[in-house]
Design an enzyme around this catalytic site. Structure first.
Site, PDB file in Angstrom:
ATOM      1  N   CYS A  34       9.533 -44.693   6.485  1.00 42.24           N
ATOM      2  CA  CYS A  34       8.398 -45.198   7.243  1.00 42.24           C
ATOM      3  C   CYS A  34       7.516 -46.038   6.339  1.00 42.24           C
ATOM      4  O   CYS A  34       7.627 -45.975   5.107  1.00 42.24           O
ATOM      5  CB  CYS A  34       7.612 -44.048   7.870  1.00 42.24           C
ATOM      6  SG  CYS A  34       7.353 -42.653   6.782  1.00 42.24           S
TER       7      CYS A  34
ATOM      8  N   CYS B  80       5.951 -40.439   3.596  1.00 40.09           N
ATOM      9  CA  CYS B  80       5.947 -41.811   4.092  1.00 40.09           C
ATOM     10  C   CYS B  80       5.625 -42.825   2.992  1.00 40.09           C
ATOM     11  O   CYS B  80       4.700 -42.622   2.212  1.00 40.09           O
ATOM     12  CB  CYS B  80       4.901 -41.902   5.195  1.00 40.09           C
ATOM     13  SG  CYS B  80       5.382 -43.037   6.450  1.00 40.09           S
TER      14      CYS B  80
END
Ligand code: C8R
Length: 248
Positions: free
Chosen positions: A163, A82
């Site tokens: 993300c 992420c």
């Protein structure tokens, strides 16, 4: 001669398959899994090479579909931790230099991106060989060729997995730093998930004035694509290559 030219292996306008394609895929896969990311989940490189080959061998090189690559991509989905993702458009070399200095990753830092980078491949109906003479060109022959569809599906999956904050390196020496027809423009930006934040960096050639900026029409277009998806956007411009690599 006329007939041979148009029905034969030489009829496409793009480069032919890379010599020793299978061998290169196998060797790159071994290098990646043993040396580059030895910590990553162990992967079966023979199965990956076989899935790659069966995606396009013996098939019409102008009839590639996303589904042809399903089993290959499922063996090695292009996901990264992420917040470490970097996209690029017309700045490949710079983006790679940038991620090397940070703990960040482009698609070429994932297994399938690494395997295919710089290679060309296509088959021929009725043959189990690669066509080493020519492969379809996106503009002159067909858009649904195996090389283009590969980068499109892989890029789509890469973008969908983004993300937190992700970055895109754009070329500020072009009149339109954002190109809505590029893979970044038509595949990645429109597939970012809501709540992701995209940071765009417009980087121009050192020693020249920039040709596009965050307030230009191409970036406004990018902003409107992202607004429609609830993706947050920040933009930094007027950075020379040297400034970008030093400060970032
Ligand atoms: N991406 C797309 N294309 C890629 C690629 C990649 O990671 N890696 C390679 N070698 N290629 P461009 P773009 C090849 O116009 O269209 C992902 C393909 O043959 O400068 O905006 C990546 O995540 C492809 O046709 O950039 C990145 O964010 C050209 O290089 C965008 O998509 C694309 O070159 C870049 O795609």
């Amino acid at each position: 001669i006329y007939k041979w030219h148009y029905s034969g292996l030489n009829r496409w306008h793009g480069a032919g398959s890379t010599a020793d394609f299978q061998k290169i895929i196998q060797e790159r896969c071994d290098t990646y899994t043993q040396t580059i990311r030895p910590g990553s989940r162990s992967r079966n490189c023979q199965a990956i090479r076989q899935a790659f080959m069966s995606a396009f061998i013996s098939k019409d090189p102008c009839k590639a579909t996303k589904e042809d690559y399903n089993s290959l991509i499922n063996l090695a989905p292009p996901t990264v931790p992420c917040g470490q993702q970097v996209f690029w458009s017309k700045t490949k070399e710079l983006a790679h230099e940038y991620v090397k200095r940070q703990r960040l990753m482009t698609l070429e830092d994932t297994l399938l991106g690494y395997l295919a980078d710089g290679l060309s491949w296509c088959g021929e109906p009725g043959s189990s060989d690669l066509n080493i003479w020519s492969c379809p060109d996106w503009k002159k022959d067909c858009r649904t060729n195996y090389l283009s569809v590969f980068w499109e599906v892989l890029s789509e999956r890469f973008a969908e997995s983004a993300c937190n904050t992700v970055r895109v390196v754009l070329n500020g020496s072009l009149e339109n730093a954002f190109d809505s027809m590029s893979i970044f423009g038509r595949v990645e930006a429109p597939n970012l998930r809501p709540q992701v934040e995209l940071e765009a960096w417009l980087v121009h050639d050192t020693g020249k004035p920039p040709s596009d900026s965050c307030s230009g029409s191409s970036i406004r277009k990018l902003k409107s694509i992202l607004d429609g998806r609830n993706v947050k956007f920040r933009c930094m411009d007027n950075l020379s290559r040297d400034q970008f690599l030093q400060r970032s």
